[in-house]
Design an enzyme around this catalytic site. Structure first.
Site, PDB file in Angstrom:
ATOM      1  N   CYS B 301       0.965   5.529 -14.275  1.00 29.66           N
ATOM      2  CA  CYS B 301       2.343   5.952 -14.579  1.00 29.66           C
ATOM      3  C   CYS B 301       3.305   5.712 -13.429  1.00 29.66           C
ATOM      4  CB  CYS B 301       2.401   7.446 -14.866  1.00 29.66           C
ATOM      5  SG  CYS B 301       1.125   7.996 -15.938  1.00 29.66           S
ATOM      6  N   LYS B 360      10.953   2.897  -9.794  1.00 27.39           N
ATOM      7  CA  LYS B 360      11.224   2.620 -11.206  1.00 27.39           C
ATOM      8  C   LYS B 360      12.291   1.553 -11.371  1.00 27.39           C
ATOM      9  CE  LYS B 360       8.625   5.701 -13.440  1.00 27.39           C
ATOM     10  NZ  LYS B 360       7.532   5.235 -14.311  1.00 27.39           N
ATOM     11  N   CYS B 507       5.944  13.366  -9.207  1.00 27.49           N
ATOM     12  CA  CYS B 507       7.329  12.925  -9.400  1.00 27.49           C
ATOM     13  C   CYS B 507       8.350  13.978  -8.973  1.00 27.49           C
ATOM     14  CB  CYS B 507       7.559  12.560 -10.851  1.00 27.49           C
ATOM     15  SG  CYS B 507       6.379  11.342 -11.442  1.00 27.49           S
TER      16      CYS B 507
END
Lengths: 171, 576, 557
Positions: B301, B360, B507
């Protein structure tokens, strides 16, 4: 052929370095004694530099891999010590002491004459690639100041008139 | 060891012998200014802003590292101390650009704050610039070495916490500056773009690339249908960016603010997190049952983590789950399934992600991430950038009425929410894997796998699946990940499933989170996500009705051909 | 050893090598052979004989005749007259004589006579490459005594009792330092010999290493035994090629003789030594920077505490001592603390090796008792100032040392007295400056050095060294104002108070002493005048020294 991209200032800017496989094999051979010994980084850099009088980036990469040190740290160390150079230098390194004892003994005049004689600026390399002139902290030969050191040989008690004869030995 | 007593500014202070003067002073409300010191990154003792006078010592000493001792007398407010501090700040300012007003860290800069606190009105030295060009080589980070003040916090974060070691001090003396190897740009060194350096930097020397302009442009384009997804961790950190206490849960206000900004649909990455669990859980079972791919399975992820594996452990890439990250699953589904259902040309859909993450920004541009036929995610904004957009249009965030996410991609479970905390992906996966393997329901209590929670660097657990035992490990922060990977490389790792998050705390501690993020705020945000989970009516991914509908209407079943096409990928080794 | 009727010592110290002694030695060998004297005359290349600016130096024993500035052409006369006929060549003779051991306690007001040789007892007298010659002069006796008949505590007590203080600059009592480390429990401890001699004007450590390397090895063995360290390192400046060569040969020899390695002197104590090269960083003379460098890192000093004595190399207790300090250890152990204390002053016992440079007739290496005055050094040993010029300033202790003016000429040179003047003995460098120089120009040279050598770690030093240099360059260009100098003083004061290590802290020492003792001269620069006539306004390039500017103005460049 690898282009050296210089980080700051004149160092390495736009100078092209030839890192052929033969050279890198030689680097590998030289540093293999320090395999996985990060503590010997300074010693390894001395040995690598002795091959071409400077530390090409591909050679530093080999050092990083072999000693198991991050490339960033290898570069940080290589740029810290004044004996190391990350940009190409001449076959012979002329070190001139600018410290106070040499200054008092008239080092400025010797520096002036030397740079004049060679047609370079401080830190520069002659167009024939024979000499690079660098300033150095005390060379520890203050007893014979002003002095210059060419590679590992010291010339002391110099006056400007001595320079051509000294330089001729290396040309 | 028993406590000792010292005197600070005439006050008697009881302290434990391991404390520094700085720590002891704080216990009695004496705030000593600091700059290079950082509570998670140690005391390099180089800025000399925290110096104090110690009786019996000729020179001033840095409070941040100097240990307390019995009977010591410390003075933090003397002319000598103040002069030394002021001079240090003045010297730093003279070797720093004076473009504070247009700096990305304006009002969030520790050097600026010190200059203000000390009332520096004149800089008596000529300003000197390093004249190093700005490094804008990556989609994630912008480095401006001219703003570097040599505090070395970024080096510490990159080398000690992340074990990546992209940065080092180079050169000597006045020319010293922190740079990547060979003075190269970040795109040509081993940087994984995690952005932890942006949290460590006290000034604007390393910041996230600001993509707010591109998003405003898309929002202003009448032809574009702009959808936004919010990562799990944002609901627990955006409040802090906007002045609320750490760990404030702001899910409803977040949704309301995004609508005010003008997004056409406000969706939730938690939906995609549930989808990820369906795919990854089945992939795990597939690997265990069929033995067709190596174990342990590693989660995928975290894009900084993926960058790390590609560079440092390319040989172990087959261990990495083929699942895309939730952000990318979202993008792929948005431009296919959602486009079809809403009857919008996917070419007109602009997908924005609000992420706690700088990596990201890179991930969404990867060539692997175009399975919808378009770039699946168009723009990524960090928590900090969203904060700026909210402030720019004058939203009074604290008094916003709460709103709900849009259906269908705004529907999620508690399992999706905890993705944002270290161990959360593991816990979410275990909830679903348990149900799939045993065919039974977990009790309310049984849903919570406390062994995999918390901020310990590497966690291990054994989970009993009614006979079969699954051994798992969780690591967060790449320094810890490295240890786990070394074990796996030996071939003697006992685990079947390993969750790895690039950033400390997961995160919630991402490199795109509010400036000032420290371990304690990471912990509070993590706790907030577990609270979100507890409050959710559904807490298992396989119960998410929108995800089930997605399978029924579009994907067929987990690991189906279409799933593979849209939701899975393969990564390739990168030269380190 | 075979018997020779004469020994010809050719100084192989670095300055003499620089002056061409190798060629002279070659010629002597050739000539001795030509005259068929190779079995009667032994030629030895020694360490430094001292008067470095008079090289190449050749000494003929047993007479002890010193020949200075010997050229290749002079050799045939020396061999033909002195060695063949026993008639010293008067025209080449240096008027003073080298001391024999028996003369060492006999003071004479000449170059060698005023000296007391403890550290340099063998330098110039033995072949540094010969372990036999070292042993023949009681070499390794101290180590043998310590390891076989003294407890580690007794060794430390003896060093404490001697009052020996660190000779590298900080002057910390050596015995106390050893005591700290001896008390720490650890699985491994280290001895480091700090031979990163970078202090401008200092070359004593190089000459000790090159002239008597075994003494350093022996000293390290004793120190290792006293604190329980089994490994020693010698960290040498990378530029000291000859020192590295000599010490490495000496270590190999010592190993061959069983004086390094396992179970020394049958005592059960093992000790070995490795050489580490520096790579050009003055700051690595600071002990924690040196340790960082030895660990393969940038040579940046560590914040103390912890001190190396408890947490040094690889986090282990480590004793770091200067070469000269270590060279004092074997004689102290051999002869006892009382013997050592008869030299020097009660609070600064022993001798100090100085390196005399600058505007003085006899430049070079001297070892004199602590407490003699600057005047005695300059006008006695140093032979006065050349060209009949006046003494203006002396800088003691290297670049980081204080500057003394004429009023300080009669201050005794020991730790305490110099401290009172705002100066320090430091490394033993003595730079003599005559009245042809301008103090502002000298200050610029000093500040340029500090700027170049600041490691860049802490704010005051990294930024401050550059800014101070800027201000003094401006002063040299006769463009500075009173405000500039006030700022310089404030800045230097902050650097002294808050820099991380001694480098940044000590910039103020020379600067304040110059600003205090030569206030009028500096003041004149603010009014556009340089009393010494050295500084000029508006130079073409601010980086050049005033001297260069002057040359450029004369059209020479």
């Amino acid at each position: 052929m690898l282009k050296m991209r210089g980080p700051v200032g004149p160092e390495g800017s736009g100078v092209v370095c030839e890192c052929d496989d033969v050279f890198l094999t030689e680097v590998q051979r030289v540093v293999s004694v320090y395999k996985e010994r990060p503590e010997d980084l300074v010693q390894a850099l001395h040995d690598v530099q002795s091959l071409r009088n400077y530390l090409p980036r591909e050679a530093l990469r080999v050092v990083a891999r072999t000693l198991d040190v991050p490339e960033s740290r290898v570069y940080g160390v290589a740029t810290f010590y004044s004996m190391f150079s990350t940009s190409p230098r001449g076959r012979h390194i002329i070190r001139i002491c600018e410290s106070a004892p040499c200054h008092v003994a008239g080092a400025a005049e010797i520096i002036n004459s030397l740079l004049n004689e060679l047609g370079v600026e401080m830190g520069g390399t002659t167009s024939d690639g024979i000499f690079t002139v660098e300033t150095s902290s005390c060379l520890g030969v203050c007893g014979v100041a002003p002095a210059i050191m060419i590679d590992d040989t010291v010339y002391g008690n110099l006056v400007s008139e001595d320079l051509p004869a000294v330089l001729r030995r290396y040309r | 060891m028993s406590d000792i007593t010292l005197t600070i500014d005439g006050k008697s202070v009881c302290a434990s012998p391991e404390m520094t003067i700085l720590e002891a002073a704080r216990t009695v409300g004496i705030k000593i200014p600091t700059l290079c010191w950082h509570e998670d990154l140690g005391s390099p003792s180089v800025c000399r802003v925290c110096v104090v006078e110690i009786e019996g010592q000729n020179t001033l000493q840095p409070a941040c590292s100097y240990p307390v001792s019995q009977g010591m007398t410390v003075r933090t407010n003397t002319p000598r101390v103040r002069n030394a501090r002021r001079m240090a700040i003045e010297l730093l300012l003279a070797h720093h650009p004076d473009d504070c007003l247009s700096c990305q860290r304006n009002l969030k800069c520790e050097l600026q704050q010190l200059a203000a606190d000390f009332g520096i009105r004149e800089i008596r030295f000529e300003r000197v610039s390093r004249k190093i060009p700005r490094d804008e080589s990556t989609p994630s980070l912008v480095r401006d070495a001219d703003k570097c003040i040599n505090c070395r916090r970024c080096i510490e974060a990159c080398e000690k916490i992340q074990g990546v070691a992209v940065l080092s001090t180079v050169n000597r003396g006045f020319d010293s500056v922190v740079l990547p190897a060979f003075g190269d740009d970040l795109d040509s060194v081993v940087c994984v773009l995690c952005g932890q350096c942006t949290l460590a930097c006290p000034t604007g020397a390393i910041v996230e690339r600001d993509d707010t302009g591109r998003v405003w442009d898309a929002l202003a384009d009448p032809n574009m249908h702009v959808v936004v997804q919010t990562a799990p961790a944002i609901r627990a950190s955006l409040g802090e960016e906007l002045g609320l206490p750490a760990g404030s849960i702001v899910t409803g206000k977040l949704v309301a603010a995004l609508r005010k900004i003008g997004f056409d649909r406000v969706f939730d990455t938690d939906f995609a997190a549930d989808l990820t669990i369906m795919e990854e859980g089945h992939e795990l079972l597939d690997r265990i049952q069929k033995g067709n791919a190596p174990l342990p399975l590693l989660t995928s992820c975290s894009p900084g983590w993926i960058n790390f594996v590609e560079r440092f452990y390319p040989d172990l890439l087959p261990h990495v789950s083929t699942c895309k990250s939730p952000q990318q699953m979202f993008g792929a589904v948005a431009k296919t399934y959602y486009a079809e259902r809403a009857d919008i040309d996917p070419a007109r859909i602009f997908v924005v992600s609000i992420m706690p993450c700088t990596a990201k920004k890179y991930e969404c541009q990867r060539p692997e991430m175009r399975s919808s036929g378009f770039q699946d995610v168009d723009a990524v904004l960090t928590t900090r950038e969203l904060g700026r957009m909210i402030r720019e249009i004058g939203i009074d965030f604290d008094s916003l009425p709460e709103e709900e996410y849009d259906a269908p991609m705004g529907i999620s479970t508690g399992a999706g929410a905890i993705f944002g905390a270290t161990g959360g992906v593991m816990e979410a996966a275990l909830r679903t894997v348990y149900a799939v393997v045993t065919g039974r329901e977990l009790s309310e209590d049984g849903l919570e796998f406390h062994d995999v929670r918390g901020l310990e660097g590497i966690k291990e657990a054994e989970v009993d699946l009614e006979g079969a035992t699954v051994r798992v490990a969780i690591a967060h922060g790449l320094g810890n990940a490295r240890k786990v990977m070394e074990t796996i490389r030996t071939g003697e790792a006992p685990w079947q499933f390993v969750e790895i998050m690039c950033c400390p705390g997961g995160c919630v501690g991402g490199g795109g989170q509010p400036i000032g993020t420290v371990m304690s705020s990471r912990a509070e945000r993590g706790q907030a996500l577990y609270e979100v989970d507890r409050e959710m009516p559904l807490r298992e991914s396989h119960k998410n009705p929108a995800v089930l509908a997605l399978y029924q209407e579009f994907l067929d079943w987990p690991l189906s051909e279409r799933s593979h096409e849209l939701l899975h990928t393969h990564y390739t080794p990168k030269k380190s | 050893m075979e018997f020779y009727r004469a020994h010809v010592l050719v100084c192989g110290g670095f300055p003499c090598v620089a002056a061409g002694c190798r060629a002279v030695r070659g010629e002597i060998e050739r000539s001795v052979k030509e005259h068929g004297l190779e079995r009667e005359v032994r030629i030895v290349e020694t360490g430094c004989l001292g008067p470095c600016d008079l090289g190449p130096i050749v000494v003929v024993y047993p007479e002890g005749t010193v020949y200075s500035r010997v050229s290749v052409d002079d050799v045939s006369e020396i061999v033909g007259e002195h060695l063949m006929k026993g008639r010293p060549v008067r025209r080449l003779e240096y008027t003073e004589r080298l001391p024999s051991v028996s003369q060492a306690d006999h003071k004479r007001p000449d170059y060698f006579g005023i000296q007391e040789r403890i550290v340099l007892e063998n330098v110039g007298l033995i072949d540094p490459d010969s372990i036999e010659e070292y042993i023949a002069r009681d070499g390794y006796l101290g180590a043998g005594m310590a390891l076989t008949s003294m407890s580690p505590d007794e060794v430390i007590s003896a060093i404490k009792a001697s009052g020996l203080r660190g000779r590298g600059g900080a002057a910390f009592p050596t015995g106390v330092k050893l005591g700290f480390t001896a008390r720490v429990e650890a699985d491994q401890k280290y001895i480091i010999c700090n031979a990163d001699e970078g202090e401008p004007g200092t070359f004593k450590d190089r000459l000790i290493l090159e002239g008597d390397p075994h003494k350093v090895i022996e000293g390290m063995i004793i120190l290792g035994y006293s604190v329980g360290a089994t490994m020693g390192y010698i960290y040498i400046r990378g530029e000291y090629y000859l020192s590295i060569e000599r010490i490495e040969r000496a270590i190999a020899e010592a190993r061959r003789y069983g004086l390094l390695g396992h179970d020394l002197f049958g005592s059960g104590f093992s000790f070995d030594i490795e050489v580490k090269k520096g790579a050009g960083a003055y700051v690595c003379g600071e002990e924690t920077a040196l340790i960082e460098s030895m660990e393969g890192k940038r040579g940046e000093p560590r914040q103390k505490p912890p001190y190396p004595g408890t947490c040094g190399l690889w986090g282990k207790p480590t004793v770091v001592n200067n070469v000269e300090t270590i060279a004092n250890v074997p004689p102290i152990v051999r002869n006892g603390a009382d013997w050592f204390r008869q030299f020097g002053t009660p609070t600064s016992p022993g001798t100090k090796v100085y390196t005399l440079t600058g505007d003085v007739n006899n430049k070079g290496l001297i070892e004199v008792p602590m407490g003699i005055t600057l005047r005695e050094v300059i006008y006695g040993v140093g032979g006065g100032i050349p060209g009949g010029r006046r003494f203006k300033m002396a800088q003691t202790g290297g670049t980081a040392g204080g500057c003394l003016s004429e009023t300080h000429l009669d201050i005794p040179m020991d730790y305490e007295s110099l401290q009172e003047t705002g100066s320090a003995l430091g490394s033993g460098a003595l730079l003599i400056i005559d009245d042809s120089h301008c103090v502002v120009d000298i200050a610029c040279a000093l500040l340029r050095f500090f700027e170049h050598e600041s490691c860049g770690q802490c704010t005051p030093c990294r930024e401050g060294t550059r800014r101070l240099h800027d201000i003094f360059r401006k002063t040299r260009e006769l463009a500075a104002t009173e405000k500039d100098l006030k700022l310089a003083r404030e800045l230097a004061g902050v650097m002294q108070a808050s820099s991380l290590c001694a480098l940044g802290q000590s910039v103020a020492v020379p600067l304040f002493t110059i600003m205090d003792h030569y206030a009028d001269e500096i003041e004149a620069h603010l009014e556009g005048r340089c009393p010494a006539g050295v500084c000029r306004p508006n130079p073409a390039n601010a980086d050049e020294s005033a001297y260069e500017t002057l040359q450029a103005g004369n059209g020479i460049r």
